[in-house]
Design a protein around this motif. Structure first.
Motif, PDB file in Angstrom:
ATOM      1  N   LEU A   1     150.514  23.107  62.041  1.00  0.00           N
ATOM      2  CA  LEU A   1     150.980  24.497  62.026  1.00  0.00           C
ATOM      3  C   LEU A   1     151.640  24.846  63.358  1.00  0.00           C
ATOM      4  N   ARG A   2     151.029  24.476  64.471  1.00  0.00           N
ATOM      5  CA  ARG A   2     151.582  24.745  65.792  1.00  0.00           C
ATOM      6  C   ARG A   2     152.934  24.067  65.972  1.00  0.00           C
ATOM      7  N   ILE A   3     153.023  22.811  65.576  1.00  0.00           N
ATOM      8  CA  ILE A   3     154.265  22.044  65.738  1.00  0.00           C
ATOM      9  C   ILE A   3     155.394  22.648  64.894  1.00  0.00           C
TER      10      ILE A   3
ATOM     11  N   ALA B   1     159.174  28.608  74.828  1.00  0.00           N
ATOM     12  CA  ALA B   1     157.928  28.677  74.060  1.00  0.00           C
ATOM     13  C   ALA B   1     157.958  27.690  72.896  1.00  0.00           C
ATOM     14  N   GLY B   2     159.114  27.526  72.265  1.00  0.00           N
ATOM     15  CA  GLY B   2     159.231  26.567  71.167  1.00  0.00           C
ATOM     16  C   GLY B   2     158.891  25.150  71.609  1.00  0.00           C
TER      17      GLY B   2
ATOM     18  N   ILE C   1     155.028  20.515  71.771  1.00  0.00           N
ATOM     19  CA  ILE C   1     154.303  19.447  72.456  1.00  0.00           C
ATOM     20  C   ILE C   1     152.849  19.817  72.738  1.00  0.00           C
ATOM     21  N   GLY C   2     152.511  21.081  72.571  1.00  0.00           N
ATOM     22  CA  GLY C   2     151.136  21.502  72.782  1.00  0.00           C
ATOM     23  C   GLY C   2     150.745  21.560  74.241  1.00  0.00           C
ATOM     24  N   LEU C   3     151.611  22.098  75.070  1.00  0.00           N
ATOM     25  CA  LEU C   3     151.336  22.246  76.498  1.00  0.00           C
ATOM     26  C   LEU C   3     151.277  23.741  76.819  1.00  0.00           C
TER      27      LEU C   3
ATOM     28  N   ILE D   1     151.120  34.051  63.261  1.00  0.00           N
ATOM     29  CA  ILE D   1     150.831  32.623  63.465  1.00  0.00           C
ATOM     30  C   ILE D   1     150.583  32.376  64.950  1.00  0.00           C
ATOM     31  N   PHE D   2     151.431  32.906  65.801  1.00  0.00           N
ATOM     32  CA  PHE D   2     151.248  32.721  67.242  1.00  0.00           C
ATOM     33  C   PHE D   2     149.992  33.440  67.728  1.00  0.00           C
ATOM     34  N   PHE D   3     149.696  34.601  67.166  1.00  0.00           N
ATOM     35  CA  PHE D   3     148.466  35.327  67.511  1.00  0.00           C
ATOM     36  C   PHE D   3     147.246  34.473  67.165  1.00  0.00           C
ATOM     37  N   TYR D   4     147.270  33.838  66.020  1.00  0.00           N
ATOM     38  CA  TYR D   4     146.177  32.943  65.623  1.00  0.00           C
ATOM     39  C   TYR D   4     146.035  31.789  66.617  1.00  0.00           C
ATOM     40  N   LEU D   5     147.150  31.215  67.046  1.00  0.00           N
ATOM     41  CA  LEU D   5     147.107  30.078  67.970  1.00  0.00           C
ATOM     42  C   LEU D   5     146.514  30.446  69.328  1.00  0.00           C
ATOM     43  N   ILE D   6     146.640  31.704  69.738  1.00  0.00           N
ATOM     44  CA  ILE D   6     146.014  32.139  70.989  1.00  0.00           C
ATOM     45  C   ILE D   6     144.517  31.858  70.927  1.00  0.00           C
ATOM     46  N   PHE D   7     143.905  32.131  69.795  1.00  0.00           N
ATOM     47  CA  PHE D   7     142.457  31.993  69.645  1.00  0.00           C
ATOM     48  C   PHE D   7     142.039  30.615  69.158  1.00  0.00           C
ATOM     49  N   ALA D   8     142.847  30.001  68.302  1.00  0.00           N
ATOM     50  CA  ALA D   8     142.486  28.706  67.722  1.00  0.00           C
ATOM     51  C   ALA D   8     142.777  27.548  68.665  1.00  0.00           C
ATOM     52  N   GLY D   9     143.738  27.725  69.564  1.00  0.00           N
ATOM     53  CA  GLY D   9     144.101  26.652  70.479  1.00  0.00           C
ATOM     54  C   GLY D   9     145.111  25.704  69.860  1.00  0.00           C
ATOM     55  N   PRO D  10     145.373  24.591  70.556  1.00  0.00           N
ATOM     56  CA  PRO D  10     146.467  23.705  70.169  1.00  0.00           C
ATOM     57  C   PRO D  10     146.149  22.704  69.068  1.00  0.00           C
ATOM     58  N   GLY D  11     144.891  22.413  68.842  1.00  0.00           N
ATOM     59  CA  GLY D  11     144.540  21.336  67.915  1.00  0.00           C
ATOM     60  C   GLY D  11     144.530  20.004  68.654  1.00  0.00           C
TER      61      GLY D  11
END
Length: 135
Positions: A17-19, A60-61, A66-68, A113-123
């Motif tokens: 999802l992040r990628i 940001a993209g 890359i998950g950095l 989706i980006f709001f979720y990633l703030i809390f879920a992290g990169p995977g």
């Protein structure tokens, strides 16, 4: 598919999802600056509203792909896409609660989706995970 197999795959799907979200955001920036895909914005100034938007989309993209610095990039991207919704889709058009009527569906989905990633992290499939940091 059993609940257990879904649970096992959840962290990997988070990475996917992040990628994918980062990939889609990146192309908005490349379109603005380089015309790929689509048409570049003629005379785009880096410190204009569209120039800053394109720069955020590019940086940001890439960071999300890359998950950095994932949480920080997601925080900026979430706020940016929320602003894009209100400035680009609601202002002048109204229909705040109807993104399908003002063309803002992508901005709303990106924002959450980006709001979720703030809390879920990169995977697990990320540079942050390799570094042992989720910020």
């Amino acid at each position: 598919m059993t609940t257990n197999s879904c649970t096992i795959w959840a962290p990997r799907v988070l990475s996917i999802l992040r990628i994918v979200a980062g990939y889609c955001l990146l192309w908005h920036g490349t379109s603005k600056y380089f015309g790929t895909p689509g048409n570049a914005i003629e005379g785009l100034q880096i410190f204009s509203m569209m120039g800053i938007a394109g720069l955020i989309e590019l940086v940001a993209g890439v960071l999300l792909i890359i998950g950095l610095f994932t949480r920080s990039a997601a925080f900026i991207a979430s706020g940016f896409t929320a602003a894009a919704y209100f400035i680009g889709h609601v202002a002048g058009k109204g229909m705040l609660l109807f993104p399908n009527m003002n063309g803002g569906e992508a901005a709303v989905l990106f924002c959450f989706i980006f709001f979720y990633l703030i809390f879920a992290g990169p995977g697990p499939w990320s540079i942050d995970a390799l570094r042992g940091k989720s910020e």
